[in-house]
Design an enzyme around this catalytic site. Structure first.
Site, mmCIF file in Angstrom:
data_model
loop_
_atom_site.group_PDB
_atom_site.id
_atom_site.type_symbol
_atom_site.label_atom_id
_atom_site.label_comp_id
_atom_site.label_asym_id
_atom_site.label_seq_id
_atom_site.Cartn_x
_atom_site.Cartn_y
_atom_site.Cartn_z
ATOM 1 N N LYS A 145 16.789 -0.291 6.376
ATOM 2 C CA LYS A 145 16.035 -1.345 7.057
ATOM 3 C C LYS A 145 16.932 -1.996 8.108
ATOM 4 C CE LYS A 145 12.622 -4.803 5.585
ATOM 5 N NZ LYS A 145 11.432 -4.263 6.228
HETATM 6 N N1 PPE Z 1 7.622 0.313 6.009
HETATM 7 C C1 PPE Z 1 8.195 -0.493 6.941
HETATM 8 C C2 PPE Z 1 8.540 0.067 8.268
HETATM 9 C C3 PPE Z 1 8.427 -1.829 6.631
HETATM 10 O O1 PPE Z 1 8.992 -2.618 7.538
HETATM 11 C C4 PPE Z 1 8.057 -2.335 5.364
HETATM 12 C C5 PPE Z 1 8.285 -3.780 5.033
HETATM 13 C C6 PPE Z 1 7.487 -1.446 4.425
HETATM 14 C C7 PPE Z 1 7.292 -0.139 4.790
HETATM 15 C C8 PPE Z 1 7.148 -1.878 3.036
HETATM 16 O O2 PPE Z 1 8.315 -2.141 2.295
HETATM 17 P P1 PPE Z 1 8.376 -3.218 1.119
HETATM 18 O O3 PPE Z 1 8.276 -4.557 1.761
HETATM 19 O O4 PPE Z 1 9.690 -2.989 0.493
HETATM 20 O O5 PPE Z 1 7.244 -2.936 0.220
HETATM 21 N N2 PPE Z 1 8.108 -4.680 6.118
HETATM 22 C C9 PPE Z 1 8.688 -5.994 6.050
HETATM 23 C C10 PPE Z 1 8.737 -6.667 7.409
HETATM 24 C C11 PPE Z 1 7.450 -7.162 7.964
HETATM 25 C C12 PPE Z 1 7.650 -8.013 9.193
HETATM 26 O O6 PPE Z 1 6.703 -8.134 9.975
HETATM 27 O O7 PPE Z 1 8.728 -8.600 9.367
HETATM 28 C C13 PPE Z 1 8.021 -6.853 5.000
HETATM 29 O O8 PPE Z 1 6.893 -6.564 4.576
HETATM 30 O O9 PPE Z 1 8.653 -7.811 4.568
#
Ligand code: PPE
Length: 318
Positions: free
Chosen positions: A157
């Protein structure tokens, strides 16, 4: 956005307004930071952080991929997260830990710049709008592809990766869609700009495997666990684009988006064009756990009051 009053910045609790960086910060020039998104929920035991261990682990995993040495241990970061939520007296909030290369060096070896850490909290409601969780959202398949293997590390990330997500989101919003789903470089379904994707057909649940340039979502893993407990078969696979048009149901998972149904893709209704029964069941299971309404059998909730306090909270106005 309603920010918390204090930010944990390099080991100290400072007022939000004072948690600043210099314009020479390496991260500002080159996207050289790593972050997490975590939610704390309001439970009968007070605020509790959801999947703290998994998020802190992914933060350190991302730093490892990026050769970034964090000047704190995972336990110190976990404690600092709990402490920040406590200081800010949130009932529920979104938590954004950030490890970034600060000011000190230009050039493309980031290791010459100092590593700094911040933990911010803010109050953040439903990510894709208040009606989205019930009504579902309209999504578009992005013209932007997800990063190819061995270009950007999709499993990490890292802030720089999010240029792609921002391009996807702007394109989607300009076209009147709530969100975009990207294909990977070979044309298989990858993920949303900030969410993982699940497709349901004939009561079998499919989600792209790690080979499709996805972030290994913490909510994705939670959803897989809950779906299997509900008796559904879940397969991590390669999904052709047309599965999005043949699905009975589609939903997105993410910390910010939680579990959000998709009601159309490219203006084609998904199934009956509204939230389907599998989505509703997994949403219910999810909200039952995070709100503390059912026993926390997986140890997913860490009560904020379990934090070890290192120093007294600064009084307001300090
Ligand atoms: N894919 C991506 C690219 C992504 O950024 C997230 C989280 C996920 C999948 C889901 O991951 P998880 O949160 O571990 O279930 N995106 C974060 C950022 C959003 C934002 O706008 O800033 C979040 O959901 O916190």
């Amino acid at each position: 956005m309603t920010p918390g009053r204090y930010v944990w910045h390099n080991g100290k609790m400072v007022p939000w307004e004072q948690a600043t960086v210099h314009v020479a910060a390496h991260a500002l020039h080159y996207g050289s930071s790593v972050f997490e998104g975590i939610r704390a929920y309001d439970t009968p035991q007070g605020p509790a952080v959801f999947c703290l261990g998994a998020h802190v682990r992914r933060l350190f995993d991302s730093c490892r991929v990026f050769r970034m040495e964090v000047p704190y241990s995972p336990d110190q970061i976990s404690q600092a997260i709990l402490e920040t939520v406590g200081y800010n007296e949130h009932r529920a909030c979104y938590i954004r830990p950030l490890v970034y290369r600060g000011a000190g060096a230009f050039g493309l070896d980031p290791r010459k710049a100092p590593t700094e850490v911040a933990i911010l909290t803010l109050e953040w409601g439903a990510y894709l709008g208040p009606e989205a969780l019930e009504q579902g959202v309209d999504v578009v398949v992005s013209t932007w592809r997800r990063m190819a293997p061995a270009t950007h590390p999709a499993m990490a990330k890292i802030a720089g990766n999010y240029i792609n997500s921002q391009l996807m989101t702007m394109e989607a919003r300009d076209g009147g869609f709530a969100e975009a789903i990207a294909l990977d470089v070979e044309g298989h379904v990858s993920e949303g700009s900030g969410e993982n994707v699940f497709v349901v057909r004939d009561d079998v649940v499919y989600t792209p495997s790690l080979a499709h340039s996805i972030l290994p979502g913490v909510t994705r893993q939670v959803a897989i666990t809950l779906l299997r407990e509900l008796g559904y078969e879940v397969r991590e696979v390669s999904l052709p684009r047309e599965m999005l048009y043949l699905a009975d149901e589609i939903f997105l998972t993410g910390t910010a988006a939680e579990i959000t149904p998709v009601r159309s893709v490219d203006r084609i209704p998904v199934g009956a064009g509204r939230r389907g029964p599998v989505t509703e069941k997994v949403q219910k299971a999810f909200y039952d756990v995070v709100s503390g309404r059912v026993p926390d059998r997986h140890g997913w909730l860490t009560p904020v009051r379990s934090a070890r306090r290192s120093e007294p909270a600064p009084s307001p106005g300090d």
